[in-house]
Every structure is written in C-alpha cells, then in structure tokens.
Design an enzyme around this catalytic site. Structure first.
Site, PDB file in Angstrom:
ATOM      1  N   ASP A   1      33.829 -64.399 -28.784  1.00 48.22           N
ATOM      2  CA  ASP A   1      34.487 -63.331 -28.038  1.00 48.22           C
ATOM      3  C   ASP A   1      34.610 -63.630 -26.539  1.00 48.22           C
ATOM      4  O   ASP A   1      35.516 -64.333 -26.120  1.00 48.22           O
ATOM      5  CB  ASP A   1      33.723 -62.024 -28.313  1.00 48.22           C
ATOM      6  CG  ASP A   1      34.445 -60.775 -27.832  1.00 48.22           C
ATOM      7  OD1 ASP A   1      35.497 -60.909 -27.200  1.00 48.22           O
ATOM      8  OD2 ASP A   1      33.957 -59.660 -28.074  1.00 48.22           O
TER       9      ASP A   1
ATOM     10  N   HIS B   1      34.439 -56.126 -34.327  1.00 46.63           N
ATOM     11  CA  HIS B   1      33.340 -55.274 -33.869  1.00 46.63           C
ATOM     12  C   HIS B   1      33.012 -54.191 -34.914  1.00 46.63           C
ATOM     13  O   HIS B   1      31.987 -54.279 -35.560  1.00 46.63           O
ATOM     14  CB  HIS B   1      33.595 -54.630 -32.495  1.00 46.63           C
ATOM     15  CG  HIS B   1      33.954 -55.594 -31.422  1.00 46.63           C
ATOM     16  ND1 HIS B   1      33.138 -56.649 -31.098  1.00 46.63           N
ATOM     17  CD2 HIS B   1      35.045 -55.693 -30.598  1.00 46.63           C
ATOM     18  CE1 HIS B   1      33.694 -57.347 -30.125  1.00 46.63           C
ATOM     19  NE2 HIS B   1      34.855 -56.793 -29.814  1.00 46.63           N
TER      20      HIS B   1
END
Lengths: 406, 406
Positions: free
Chosen positions: A277, A226
């Site tokens: 994810d 991220h």
C-alpha cells in the site's frame, strides 16, 4: 542442503509514488493526527511527481519488492494528470511510467487505472490537490482501452474504483456495465476508516461493504482493499461473494485504521491477499506477521490464522495470501511461473526442516532471507541482489534529491 | 554527504537462548493457544541447552543485535543449572557462557541473574522443566557475588526477580535487603498476562504493579518488564516511582500479551526502554515502530508517541528508549561510548535531512540501514558485517543442527 523454493507472492495493493515519502509523515502536525491529516501530507507529495519521477520511484520500489519475495504487483493508480489537472499530451503517460518500471525490473504488473470523480459521499467537487486524479467515465474507459492494447503475459489491465465516496453510483454502474463481459480484476478501497463508514451510513443509510454488495455484482473478479470495519453480517456476505479482501497490515497500522476481523472472516472461508500500500515497509513477511500479531493483540491468544487441517500459521498465511494474490492480480498473471529461493545457508534457516521453513521465514525477524528470484524464467534477483539495482538506485536518488534540495 | 551517527541503543530484555527457537512455536497446538502453551514449548527447548550451546546461540544473537543498532544488552538469565536441576560444577557456568558471548562479539552486557523459586502465586513447587531455573536465596546471592568479581567497563551484574509469582514475598525482601546499598539494576517481569493479574488479585488482593509498589522501594534502579496490564492509578504511581518500564513490542504481540497504555504513561512522564525478549525479531526499529503502531491501532489515530516539544515520533521514541535503556543497563554501561552509523548512501536515506533521518530509519521498513557500529572505541560492525560473523555463524549452525538431526 538443498534449496527451498516457493512461488513468488503478489503485492496486491500499491501506490508506488508513496515509497518516496516513507518516513516523512511521522511527525505530529496536530494532536488529533489521523489518516485524514496524513492524506494532506501525501497529496502535497503527490503534487511533485512527473512521469519520469514516477518511473524512477516505482522501479526502485519494484526492485525492493522482488528482493523481498513479491514477484507481481497490483498498482492502484490514480495519479493520472498534470499538476493543474489537465491530461498529459499522452493521457496514459503516468500509466506508461509504471509499465516501464515493471518492464525494466522484471516484476509482473496488474495495472489498475483508478476512477476518481468527487471529493466525498455528498458529491462535492475534487479539491485542488485531487485534480490530478479525476476522470469523467468516458475518458476513463478510453484510458483503460488504450492501455489494454499493450497487455501481455507480464501486464494485466484491470480497473479500480477509488472508493464509494469518490465514485457516484451512476458512474459505478456505467463502468461495471462496460466491464461486465471482461474477466479482469476490479479493485476498490472500502471501509478503511470509521469516518467513511459513518458518512456512508449517514448519506446512504447502510455500511459501505453492505452497500456495495447490494448495488454491484461482487464476484471473484473483485478485490476489496482494507474492508477494516465490518459488521458480522458483512463478514459472512463478503466471504460468500467470493471476492478477495486485500489486507495491508503495515499501512493499516501506520494510518491507525483499525483491525480487520480476521478469524471471523477465515472461519467463513473468506479469501485474502496482502499489499504494502503506502510502502512504509516493503516485505511480505512483515505484512503476514503483523496480520497475525494484530489478531493476537486483539484476542490475547496465539496462533490464530490457521486452517482446519493446516496448523502452521506461516504456511496458512503464505498459501492463503498466494491464492488470494493470484485472484487480485488476475488469471493472466496467476498463470506465470515465478520462484523465490530462500537462503537456507543463513543461520536462521540452516537447521530448519522444510515444514518449519515458512514459520521461521515469517516469524524470525527482519534479516533478508530471499536469495534468488525468478519471474517467467528470468533470474531477476541473484544472491540477494537485483540484476540492475545499482543503476535503478542511482536514478532514484537523483530524483528524490531534487525535491529535498529545493 | 556526511555520516549520520547515533549512540547505540540498549536491548533491555533478552533471553538469549530463545533466539534458536525463533519460528518453532508458530503452529497451533491447541485452538486456545496462548502464552501458557507457548511457555511449554519454550521449556522443552530450554531443556536442550548446555553452556557451550548457550555461548554459541548468544554470540550469534549478539552479532545480530550489533548489526541492527543495539550496542548493549540486559540478559534476564534464569537458565542456571543442569537438566536435572543440580548446579553445574561451576555454579556460574551458564552465566559465564553469556559473558563469553558478549566478550567475543563486543557488546556491552548487563547480566541479571534471575531468582526463580516457585511455580505460582500459591507457592507450588517448580515443575520438572523449571528445575534448571531454581535457587534458594543464599545460593542466589552467592552466584551474584561470584559474578561481581568479574565486573568491568563492559560488564555490569544486576539482579532480577523472575516475577511476583515465582518469588515469595519474604525471599524478595531478603534479596532487596542484601541489594539495598548497591547501585545496580533490579529487573522483574510483571503484569505481562491477564491471568497473572487475575491470580495476583485473587491471592494477594491487589494488582501486581500496585502490590510491588506497596511492598518494595521501587526507584530508578528498577526496570519493570512488560507492565502490560495497568490500571490508571498504577500508570500514575509507576511513572512517579522513576522506575523504567521495559516494553518488548514484538514479543508482546507474538505472545498475545496485549497493549501497554503508552500515551497515558508518557503523559505521566513515565520512562521506558525496549527489549527483543524472545527474539522472534532482532531490530530496534521494529520494536519502536510496533510500539507506536499498537497504539495507533488501539486509538485509531496517528503520531501518538511525541513529547511536549519533540514532534518527530522517531526522534521521541529513539531518545526515550535510549535514556530508558541506560537506566535499565545501569550507570557503568550508560557511561560507555558507542556509535552506530547509518548508511546515508542507501536510497531510502540518501535524500533525507538530519531531522528526517530517524523517522525514516524507523518507519521505512526492514532493509538493514546500519553501516558501522563501534562500542567503547572498538569497531565491531563495518559496512554491515560484524568483524567475526562468519566464525560465529558457523559455530551457531553446528549447534542448532545437532538438535534438528536427532
């Protein structure tokens, strides 16, 4: 017309079990719904899962990944223990479920057992729902060593620190010291949510990425997942570190994380990989497209992610995420041959030159355009179908139906 | 397990010919690439197309729309004339190509012949590449009347003004006066790009949406396409007008338009439809998902587009865009029965309750989940395949190959 082949991409960030809850957290539970209310729903789901379930879900997911063009996956794996927090009789039972799912589907696996020790930067204990995730450092390192006995061409065992908030500094140092002579991937969630940045600033006096760069030897082994919220100096320092940033655009949009400063990071020659994810979408083209689209919306311009010489956005995004994915998954997996073959007979691709093919694949929509996939010489997807998809789908459906019928 | 059926959605904004260039404008031509540099590439492509080509492209596109869950389309049609700007022998030849494509595929069509008269707010003449689009008011109204002779259950003829910048105020008033007794859809592109807002402010002293609301009787017949850049008073006034805003999230992202103030508009009870516009994606679920995701990224929250009672984001987005789509396409098409049947045997849907089905369809990725589609009682998609898709794909491929081989 001749085939158009590409190397397979790496899905560099996966929590496999979350695929089974795709679509189940899209109703408002609170007008201030956020990542944090989502996390409670996700924990509830995580509480249902046993090793056989995890294998069934992961295998279905890996079939979908292979069909979409991913030939390797990095599992950021924290769902280790029984529901009451005690280890399974085989402490590696959940890890072995993921390995079994990778084996039966043919995808390459970089398994990253996750160290998860506390509930926040302040050192509070794990909540009841987090107890399945927890390890002391010694037990964690034993798990890693146990799993490494089974490493193979198709299986790399790296490590992951869940996040700065979940791992105290002394534990981080102990694990990194144990890993210092190893050339294995090291992953960490970082700076995904503004609240995490604020808490780190309040309790450690600096931002998460800056803190990590100051307190660990972050190098090319590292993948920072991220890294959404970065200051300008962090962008530059992170690019200089040779770490890889793993971007997960569909999940980062779904969870309202925010937008990574992509053009600034690319200008600083930073490398990136992509991951699906939470698996609310399983498609490298949707990840890459949304990565670019987020920047276009932010800057109100077009064709942003390009290199100094490469002006095709599709080619640049593909090449960069391929190279970054190889770093995220580690040298063992990067060395493997893989091939995805696009369906050049499809109307969308039938009149495209080779130089137009990647832009068209990535920027023309949602129709499946991957025809065949081969990993380490084994043909796992043929004419759009995985070789074992029917059996794997049946087992998956039985698994998720059990929960829905309670 | 019983079937899960939904009414088909309306694709409320389409420039069919642009489907053939999907992926061809994704390389940087200038570091300041924008909507405006894209438009030059699009004009080059528009210059290639003759009526038979348009039918071949539109039919392929309409097959894709039907397979993805759209059962009606609003064609915002401005590609009227020969390459040198002279009308075809049949001035409606291009319009008839779109009608033929709709007929052969079975999709309902709201055809919106577009009035396009000048190159900017300052009244400059059309550029050479825009000459295929131009009409004087009388010729435009004759075209509309000619086409209306062929209206049917499956064909509604509305009108469109290309934009405030392309239609002088007196021409707008003349067309709206001629249309005043008609209950037909009226569409207009508006406030898509900041540059358009700036030019309108400079030359007309007010913002585009405010100007339109002040100078036309905007009511429920109207669809304002994009309306991306709105002030708070415009949001309220637009919602009060009972017009529909047509949002095109994938195109608005691809073109770097910016983000519509969705939660503010929904709070003001404004209605919206969706459109795939430039067709870099053809999927209602991707439009609806990206509509919500853009807001999540902007506000760093989750589950934003919900109603006072309806807390499922998927259900709210579906219901609202269905109702708005019916207004955009007009009463004639809204009255038609259509049905899409989701593939509830698919692993993604197999364990979902009816109340979870829409969230899962919209928020679980890119796998085609529409099994069957029926329009006006005619089964046009069966088991994921359009009944005439092979012939239509072959003709499309021949058409686009001709250009690529030059």
């Amino acid at each position: 017309m001749t085939d158009f082949n590409l190397p397979g991409l790496v899905n560099a960030h996966s929590h496999a079990f979350q695929r089974a809850m795709a679509g189940l957290a899209e109703h408002q539970t609170d007008p201030a719904d956020s990542f944090w209310t989502w996390r409670e729903q996700m924990y509830r789901y995580a509480g249902l899962i046993e090793p056989d379930d995890l294998q069934a879900i992961a295998a279905q997911l890996y079939v979908e990944m292979l069909k979409s063009g991913y030939t390797a996956v990095c599992e950021f794996h924290y769902l280790h223990h029984q529901r009451d927090g005690r280890p399974y009789a085989d402490a590696a039972a959940m890890s072995r479920a993921l390995i079994a799912a990778a084996n039966e589907t043919g995808i390459d696996l970089c398994l990253l057992p996750v160290l998860y020790m506390q509930g926040g930067f302040d050192g509070r204990a794990l909540s009841a729902r987090q107890r399945r995730f927890g390890h002391e450092v010694d037990a964690f390192l034993r798990l890693v060593e146990t799993l490494r006995r089974d490493e193979s061409d198709a299986l790399q065992i790296g490590i992951a620190l869940h996040s700065l908030r979940a791992v105290p500094p002394e534990a981080m140092h102990a694990v990194l010291a144990a890993e210092s002579e190893r050339d294995r991937p090291i992953h960490i969630h970082i700076a995904e949510q503004q609240a995490e940045v604020d808490e780190c600033l309040a309790l450690r006096g600096t931002r998460p990425v800056a803190w990590l760069l100051d307190h660990a030897e972050v190098d090319a082994r590292w993948t920072l997942v991220h890294a959404t919220h970065l200051s300008a100096p962090e962008v530059q320092a992170l690019a200089n570190s040779e770490a890889t940033v793993c971007l997960c655009p569909t999940t980062e949009a779904n969870l309202g994380d925010g937008l990574f400063p992509m053009p600034e990071y690319v200008a600083a020659h930073g490398g990136f990989s992509i991951g699906s994810d939470s698996h609310i979408s399983v498609s490298p083209v949707e990840e890459l497209r949304l990565l670019e689209y987020g920047q276009r919306l932010r800057l109100q311009r077009r064709c942003i992610a390009v290199g100094a010489e490469e002006k095709s956005v599709g080619r640049f995004l593909f090449d960069q995420s391929l190279a970054g994915g190889h770093r995220s998954a580690g040298a063992r997996i990067a060395a493997n041959a893989s091939r995805i073959t696009l369906d050049v007979a499809h109307p969308l691709l039938a009149a495209r030159s080779d130089s137009e093919m990647l832009d068209t694949w990535i920027f023309s929509g949602n129709v499946p355009l991957v025809r065949d996939v081969s990993v380490r010489g084994r043909d796992v997807v043929r004419d759009g179908h995985h070789i074992d998809e029917e059996r794997i789908a049946r087992r998956y459906i039985e698994t998720v139906r059990r929960w829905s019928q309670r």
